[in-house]
Design a protein around this motif. Sequence first.
Motif, PDB file in Angstrom:
ATOM      1  N   LEU B  20       0.841  -1.201   0.000  1.00 56.80           N
ATOM      2  CA  LEU B  20       0.000   0.000   0.000  1.00 56.80           C
ATOM      3  C   LEU B  20       0.871   1.244   0.000  1.00 56.80           C
ATOM      4  O   LEU B  20       0.613   2.224  -0.699  1.00 56.80           O
ATOM      5  CB  LEU B  20      -0.897   0.014   1.240  1.00 56.80           C
ATOM      6  CG  LEU B  20      -1.873  -1.137   1.405  1.00 56.80           C
ATOM      7  CD1 LEU B  20      -2.646  -0.984   2.709  1.00 56.80           C
ATOM      8  CD2 LEU B  20      -2.833  -1.147   0.231  1.00 56.80           C
ATOM      9  N   GLY B  24       0.963   3.863  -2.727  1.00 58.12           N
ATOM     10  CA  GLY B  24       0.387   5.119  -2.251  1.00 58.12           C
ATOM     11  C   GLY B  24       1.306   6.305  -2.504  1.00 58.12           C
ATOM     12  O   GLY B  24       0.853   7.373  -2.928  1.00 58.12           O
ATOM     13  N   ALA B 231      -4.732   2.338  -1.595  1.00 64.05           N
ATOM     14  CA  ALA B 231      -3.606   3.266  -1.747  1.00 64.05           C
ATOM     15  C   ALA B 231      -4.114   4.664  -2.079  1.00 64.05           C
ATOM     16  O   ALA B 231      -3.628   5.661  -1.522  1.00 64.05           O
ATOM     17  CB  ALA B 231      -2.650   2.760  -2.831  1.00 64.05           C
ATOM     18  N   SER B 234      -5.514   6.205   0.915  1.00 62.14           N
ATOM     19  CA  SER B 234      -4.484   6.633   1.872  1.00 62.14           C
ATOM     20  C   SER B 234      -3.907   7.989   1.473  1.00 62.14           C
ATOM     21  O   SER B 234      -3.508   8.770   2.342  1.00 62.14           O
ATOM     22  CB  SER B 234      -3.387   5.570   1.990  1.00 62.14           C
ATOM     23  OG  SER B 234      -2.588   5.578   0.838  1.00 62.14           O
ATOM     24  N   CYS B 249      -1.303   4.239   5.396  1.00 65.76           N
ATOM     25  CA  CYS B 249      -0.970   2.895   4.906  1.00 65.76           C
ATOM     26  C   CYS B 249      -0.656   1.957   6.066  1.00 65.76           C
ATOM     27  O   CYS B 249      -1.062   0.788   6.058  1.00 65.76           O
ATOM     28  CB  CYS B 249       0.218   2.954   3.952  1.00 65.76           C
ATOM     29  SG  CYS B 249      -0.177   3.761   2.413  1.00 65.76           S
TER      30      CYS B 249
END
Lengths: 363, 305
Positions: B20, B24, B231, B234, B249
């Motif tokens: 993630l 992200g 992602a 986030s 994350c």
Amino acid sequence: MTAVNQERSFAAALRYVLRPALLVPVLAVAFAALVGLVLIAMIGVSVPKAVAAFIDGTFGSPFALAASLNRSSVFALVGFGFVLANRANLTNVGGEGQIAVGGIAATAVALYGHVSGFPLGLAFILPMLAAVIAGALWGGLAAVLKVNSGTNEVISTLLLSFIGVWLLYWSVQSPALLRKPMTSSATLPESLEIPDATQLPLLTGDYSFPVHIGLPLTLLLAIVVGVILSRTILGFRLRAVGLNPAAAKRAGVSYARTVIFALSTAGALGGLAGALMLLGEQYTLKDGFSSGYGFDGLVAGLLARGSILGVIAASLLFGFMRSGGINMEMVAAVPTALVVVIQGLIVITLAGANLFIEKWERR
Amino acid sequence: MTLELFAVFLGSSIRLATPLLLAGIGEMVSERAGVLNMSIEGMMLMSAFAAAVGAWGTGDPLIGLLIGIVSVVPVALLQACLSNTLRANQIVSGIGINILVLGATTLAYREIFGARSRAEIPGLAKVKPPLLGDIPTFGPAVFEQVWLLYAGVALIIITALTLRYTSIGLAIHAAGAEPKAADKSGLSVTRIRYGCVVFAGFMASLAGAFLSIGDIHTFTEGMTRGAGYLAIASVIFGKWRIGGTTIACLLFGTATALQFQLPALGVVLPNALLIMLPYLLALLAVSGLVGRQFAPATLGEPYRR
């Protein structure tokens, strides 16, 4: 009418039919289908055999035809919702979750709402209503989040989709919810079959051609949504908010109310789609119930570029494509994922061609 | 909770947060430049698949990783071209790419692996960093991780420094916040945005490869299961900042780790609720705390001169 006039009107008709907004989607579909054929050849399956299997799965039997039409209704409902919300410049990506919560609500009422004995079709209308309400709440939640804290509806409806799908998984896994009573450890994680009275009546009453009343209902809703969008104050408000929220606010259109109306209506249609799937075809609720139909409906809505007729055309296309794809997998060993590839290509091609269409229309 | 269990929990939270985080941060850079890159999900899946096939075919996970990275380049260029040159709706094109990749990887997976599905695939090596790795209990459980995780952390630090202290960082910010001004000052908005989308693709490819050959050493159809969307959530929750995105994350990673940890502790919660938890948290995160004012001004709008 003179011959010259006739020729002119023919040329005008031709130009209308060949206008990019209509021509480009057709070309996109043709291009994607061509790639599909190449892929079939690449994985070493005889193309004529695969195509024959595909056609057999779509029109080959009354049953196949009916299954395709039923599926198309589901896609179209989600697509109408997408188009309606999109009029207000909202993108509802939550069809999958709305179908799931609709399915849960319809199952719950059909099984445990004691509706079987109700007259006048209420036995299946009430579960449908429950699904509509559940879907509307699910879509409305995204609207409330958007209005209150400016949450982008794309991300919220997507996340709500995941949550809805897992909620369905939960409700068929847990005996306290919708799972059928566990008689042995081999009892499948699914609900009981809904009673006969709650199942949607078939149009012909003949099980070899099982088109249910969802099809005429969908056509009716197509007219309703079309009229709302083009002929009513509601449609005007949606468009006003979509084009310029600030100006709409000045003109006295409530932004909050319009957004909530748009997304909860889209959700309601998604919930109804779930009800059709459950009450009309599947009869038991299982994990994986929504089967990606929410995304197919979304794609149908995207393809349609705001037109209700376009949604119907795209839904029929995808409904038949899915059926053909399933038969292709069974008969010719071509994975159904091929159909997903074709769909993705159609969406990408159209997204990319949008600039061209707009330039052409502005000429 | 015993100390050992806590250490394992911490370690798996970090491990599950890594894909993630990588995706992200890439997404954040792309969004800072003004491109809402919805195809992160598809990019991750593409790389997860290509890396798995590469590692399985050559027997060398490193080559697998390289193949994973390379496989995402055309996907990223497609996304960049659609959202910049062709000025397509970024949400639509992103979703289209995700559908295409899901179909293509599923199809290819069935063709390549067929009956051998769920075959074990050689994975990336774990490293035990000096000092940290020697801490009793926590060393092996928390810090002994796949090297890609540490490489990822280094990349994220470099990204943070680049964004904050270099002219590149300023140019990216300008392309997203004031593309007209950036253009007038001689920067190519289109080129910056292409670059940022490709960078997002690179980070997503690391994330995808981490999933398949870093973490579980196998590929399953559609294995990203919405990680790309987490992602994106986030980034929103992190208010388009590195620190905030990282915290988000880690939070989602921890929520995912609970799935495996709570049953071990004897806490009985419905499995579905635990699987749902990261998405639920993400929804709460994007709905409660943020306002629009943090988003890059032209996010999602193609730039035309």
